[in-house]
Design a protein around this motif. Structure first.
Motif, PDB file in Angstrom:
ATOM      1  N   LYS A   1       0.494  -1.583   0.019  1.00 49.68           N
ATOM      2  CA  LYS A   1      -0.432  -0.543   0.368  1.00 49.68           C
ATOM      3  C   LYS A   1       0.931   1.185   0.194  1.00 49.68           C
TER       4      LYS A   1
ATOM      5  N   ASP B   1      -6.854   4.444  -7.059  1.00 45.15           N
ATOM      6  CA  ASP B   1      -7.777   3.004  -7.291  1.00 45.15           C
ATOM      7  C   ASP B   1      -7.370   1.789  -6.399  1.00 45.15           C
TER       8      ASP B   1
ATOM      9  N   ASP C   1      -7.375   0.640  -2.562  1.00 42.88           N
ATOM     10  CA  ASP C   1      -8.621   0.189  -2.165  1.00 42.88           C
ATOM     11  C   ASP C   1      -8.918  -1.543  -1.641  1.00 42.88           C
TER      12      ASP C   1
ATOM     13  N   ASN D   1      -6.532  -1.857   1.227  1.00 47.33           N
ATOM     14  CA  ASN D   1      -7.386  -1.588   2.355  1.00 47.33           C
ATOM     15  C   ASN D   1      -8.013  -2.576   3.354  1.00 47.33           C
TER      16      ASN D   1
ATOM     17  N   LEU E   1     -12.736  -0.742   7.906  1.00 48.16           N
ATOM     18  CA  LEU E   1     -12.048  -0.088   6.215  1.00 48.16           C
ATOM     19  C   LEU E   1     -12.669   1.730   5.889  1.00 48.16           C
ATOM     20  N   ARG E   2     -14.136   1.912   6.637  1.00 45.08           N
ATOM     21  CA  ARG E   2     -14.498   3.039   6.192  1.00 45.08           C
ATOM     22  C   ARG E   2     -13.336   4.206   7.125  1.00 45.08           C
TER      23      ARG E   2
ATOM     24  N   GLU F   1     -10.634   5.154   4.125  1.00 41.75           N
ATOM     25  CA  GLU F   1     -11.178   5.477   3.366  1.00 41.75           C
ATOM     26  C   GLU F   1     -11.097   6.981   3.172  1.00 41.75           C
TER      27      GLU F   1
ATOM     28  N   LYS G   1      -7.881   8.476   3.529  1.00 39.87           N
ATOM     29  CA  LYS G   1      -7.030   7.760   1.902  1.00 39.87           C
ATOM     30  C   LYS G   1      -6.446   9.054   1.609  1.00 39.87           C
TER      31      LYS G   1
END
Ligand SMILES: Nc1ncnc2c1ncn2[C@@H]1O[C@H](COP(=O)(O)OP(=O)(O)OP(=O)(O)O)[C@@H](O)[C@H]1O
Ligand SMILES: [Mg+2]
Length: 363
Positions: free
Chosen positions: A161, A177, A180, A183, A243-244, A247, A250
């Protein structure tokens, strides 16, 4: 658990040596640079498959030789085991348990447990957060192969990552892209790691608090302080929450060009009478906290394994004051301990060994 006999061949400054241990206190003394820590390192290596201090396995091979071998006999309450570790040219390692080769080091975790305590550990409170994560990781890994493999996976994915974040910062849309996908994997291993760390710190904290009260008559509080708030674990879908969060940050991570959030930024916080120890604790108070953590870890392992680990105390008595020494001496009385020091000390019932230039002389 109890270590019985250690055989060293070309290990560090030992050419060939056999050491027999007593089931209680073993006092290993000698001048500086004679080979005291090397003995504890060999036992630690047999327990965990890696050294507590060497960056590479080859460092442990005696200068001028091309392989090293250590053989450790130990017993738990059911039976006797023999672990043989060979360090071979090319930084290769072979491990056998009772003459059966094993190919995953994490299998070792199910056999011998040790708790190492050395002067570097005294940095646990004021040192970098990395030290406190290392404490959690080595302690939990020595009880859970699953944790260790999650940790390895997590760090591999994190490295990928970080590569993408660097490219994304330079404007690579595809890299952005692809982040994700990584993640999702980080969230899945990350949540399991968080849960283990949370339960580990909780499992240690009562015991540590009690010991601290006994030694210092003040209140020690230990908190797991993760990168993402603990709340994310208290829901039906912690992975989704993790995960949220990833995001949400990010864009910030892309601007930074490397990951800013996740379990690689977790912390443990210590408070003495509600003051954060990292900021306010004196040298002596820090030592007390570390001692409490090591003793609490010993009890924690006993609860999980139904047996005490073997204690490896490297030159720490000289770092502790009289009161702490007495407390420690009292709490290790019924356990096996390998204790190194530079001066010969009187210790009732202890097996005493002098180390001189890679040779062991038992009294
Ligand atoms: N691969 C190696 N081959 C040969 N000797 C080595 C190797 N690695 C380390 N040594 C030497 O082993 C010696 C003993 O090291 P060790 O760390 O066990 O000392 P110690 O007795 O614990 O000393 P101290 O009291 O200073 O901590 C050192 O002189 C070190 O240089
Ligand atoms: Mg030493």
């Amino acid at each position: 658990m109890e270590v019985k006999r250690l055989k060293l061949k070309n290990f560090r400054n030992y050419s060939e040596e056999t050491i027999e241990f007593s089931p209680r206190t073993n006092l290993i003394y000698g001048d500086n640079a004679q080979g005291k820590t090397n003995i504890l390192e060999a036992v630690y290596l047999a327990a965990n498959g890696r050294s507590h201090r060497a960056k590479t396995d080859t460092q442990m091979v005696r200068f001028g030789e091309d392989y090293a071998k250590i053989e450790l006999e130990f017993a738990d309450k059911n039976r006797v085991y023999k672990i043989v570790i060979g360090i071979l040219p090319g930084n290769k390692k072979s491990v056998k348990i009772n003459d059966v080769p094993i190919n995953k080091l994490s299998v070792l975790v199910n056999y011998l447990n040790v708790v190492m305590f050395s002067p570097e550990d005294l940095e646990l409170v004021k040192g970098s957060p990395r030290m406190r994560r290392h404490f959690m990781d080595t302690s939990i890994s020595s009880l859970s192969p699953r944790y260790l493999s999650d940790l390895v996976t997590y760090h591999k994915v994190l490295a990928q990552k970080n590569n993408l974040l660097r490219s994304a910062r330079l404007g690579n849309k595809k890299a952005s892209d692809n982040i994700d996908v990584w993640n999702i994997q980080l969230a899945s291993a990350g949540v399991r790691i968080m849960k283990e760390r949370q339960s580990f710190v909780a499992g240690l904290s009562n015991e540590a608090m009690q010991i601290h009260k006994d030694i210092a008559q003040s209140e020690l509080r230990i908190e797991y302080s993760p990168s993402f708030e603990l709340d994310i674990l208290n829901s039906d879908n912690p992975e989704m929450n993790y995960l949220r969060k990833l995001e949400e940050v990010k864009q910030r991570e892309i601007e930074n060009g490397s990951a800013l959030y996740g379990i690689q930024r977790d912390e443990i916080k210590f408070f003495i009478d509600n003051n954060e120890a990292k900021i306010y604790a004196s040298q002596g108070q820090q030592r007390t906290v570390v001692l409490c953590m090591k003793l609490a870890l010993t009890e924690y392992i006993k609860r999980r394994r139904d047996e005490y680990p073997v204690l490896l105390f490297d030159d720490i008595m000289s770092e502790l004051d009289e009161k702490h020494r007495l407390y420690l001496a009292d709490s290790i009385r019924d356990k096996q301990v390998l204790l190194t020091c530079t001066d010969r000390e009187e210790s009732k019932g202890a097996k005493i060994m002098k180390i001189e230039n890679g040779k062991v002389f038992a009294e």
